[in-house]
Write a protein that holds these residues in place. Structure first.
Motif, PDB file in Angstrom:
ATOM      1  N   UNK A  43      75.639 114.382 113.084  1.00 36.74           N
ATOM      2  CA  UNK A  43      76.155 113.024 113.272  1.00 36.74           C
ATOM      3  C   UNK A  43      75.952 112.559 114.712  1.00 36.74           C
ATOM      4  N   UNK A  44      75.751 113.483 115.652  1.00 34.57           N
ATOM      5  CA  UNK A  44      75.564 113.106 117.047  1.00 34.57           C
ATOM      6  C   UNK A  44      74.354 112.209 117.249  1.00 34.57           C
ATOM      7  N   UNK A  45      73.365 112.314 116.387  1.00 35.68           N
ATOM      8  CA  UNK A  45      72.168 111.495 116.526  1.00 35.68           C
ATOM      9  C   UNK A  45      72.442 110.040 116.177  1.00 35.68           C
ATOM     10  N   UNK A  46      73.489 109.778 115.428  1.00 38.57           N
ATOM     11  CA  UNK A  46      73.728 108.437 114.904  1.00 38.57           C
ATOM     12  C   UNK A  46      74.974 107.782 115.471  1.00 38.57           C
ATOM     13  N   UNK A  47      75.535 108.299 116.554  1.00 42.09           N
ATOM     14  CA  UNK A  47      76.791 107.783 117.077  1.00 42.09           C
ATOM     15  C   UNK A  47      76.651 106.317 117.475  1.00 42.09           C
ATOM     16  N   UNK A  51      78.468 103.115 115.668  1.00 46.13           N
ATOM     17  CA  UNK A  51      79.321 102.212 116.434  1.00 46.13           C
ATOM     18  C   UNK A  51      78.924 100.760 116.246  1.00 46.13           C
ATOM     19  N   UNK A  52      77.622 100.485 116.268  1.00 48.79           N
ATOM     20  CA  UNK A  52      77.139  99.122 116.067  1.00 48.79           C
ATOM     21  C   UNK A  52      77.467  98.640 114.664  1.00 48.79           C
ATOM     22  N   UNK A  53      77.276  99.494 113.675  1.00 51.28           N
ATOM     23  CA  UNK A  53      77.590  99.126 112.293  1.00 51.28           C
ATOM     24  C   UNK A  53      79.081  98.854 112.136  1.00 51.28           C
ATOM     25  N   UNK A  55      81.173  97.729 114.446  1.00 50.01           N
ATOM     26  CA  UNK A  55      81.469  96.427 115.057  1.00 50.01           C
ATOM     27  C   UNK A  55      81.009  95.301 114.145  1.00 50.01           C
ATOM     28  N   UNK A  56      79.856  95.467 113.495  1.00 48.77           N
ATOM     29  CA  UNK A  56      79.359  94.442 112.572  1.00 48.77           C
ATOM     30  C   UNK A  56      80.301  94.273 111.381  1.00 48.77           C
ATOM     31  N   UNK A  57      80.796  95.389 110.837  1.00 45.79           N
ATOM     32  CA  UNK A  57      81.751  95.310 109.720  1.00 45.79           C
ATOM     33  C   UNK A  57      83.038  94.611 110.147  1.00 45.79           C
ATOM     34  N   UNK A  58      83.528  94.927 111.338  1.00 42.62           N
ATOM     35  CA  UNK A  58      84.748  94.287 111.825  1.00 42.62           C
ATOM     36  C   UNK A  58      84.544  92.789 111.951  1.00 42.62           C
ATOM     37  N   UNK A  59      83.412  92.390 112.529  1.00 42.18           N
ATOM     38  CA  UNK A  59      83.133  90.957 112.687  1.00 42.18           C
ATOM     39  C   UNK A  59      82.992  90.280 111.332  1.00 42.18           C
ATOM     40  N   UNK A  60      82.303  90.927 110.386  1.00 38.97           N
ATOM     41  CA  UNK A  60      82.091  90.352 109.061  1.00 38.97           C
ATOM     42  C   UNK A  60      83.405  90.126 108.329  1.00 38.97           C
TER      43      UNK A  60
END
Length: 70
Positions: A43-47, A51-53, A55-60
């Motif tokens: 999972x370290x490769x996708x941190x 995080x960006x995803x 933030x996008x879900x929160x905004x959506x």
């Protein structure tokens, strides 16, 4: 201070004492030169992407539910 505030404070204080990232070395010794450490988790490769995803879900969902409030 109200009773519920005292209970919540006590719960958080208790939780802080229970949470440990890693237990201490037994005997207080060093690592013994066993190498450079544990290998990275996959999972370290996708941190950053996760995080960006997030933030996008929160905004959506914030936009979705704030538009429904009329």
């Amino acid at each position: 201070m109200k009773t519920i505030n005292k209970l919540v404070s006590a719960l958080f204080l208790f939780a802080i004492f229970l949470v440990n990232a890693q237990p201490p070395n037994p005997g207080g010794g060093g690592t013994g030169g066993s190498g450079t450490g544990a290998p990275a988790s996959p999972i370290d490769m996708y941190v950053y992407a996760l995080g960006i995803i997030a933030v996008m879900f929160i905004a959506f969902f914030t936009k979705k539910y704030s538009n429904r409030k009329v």
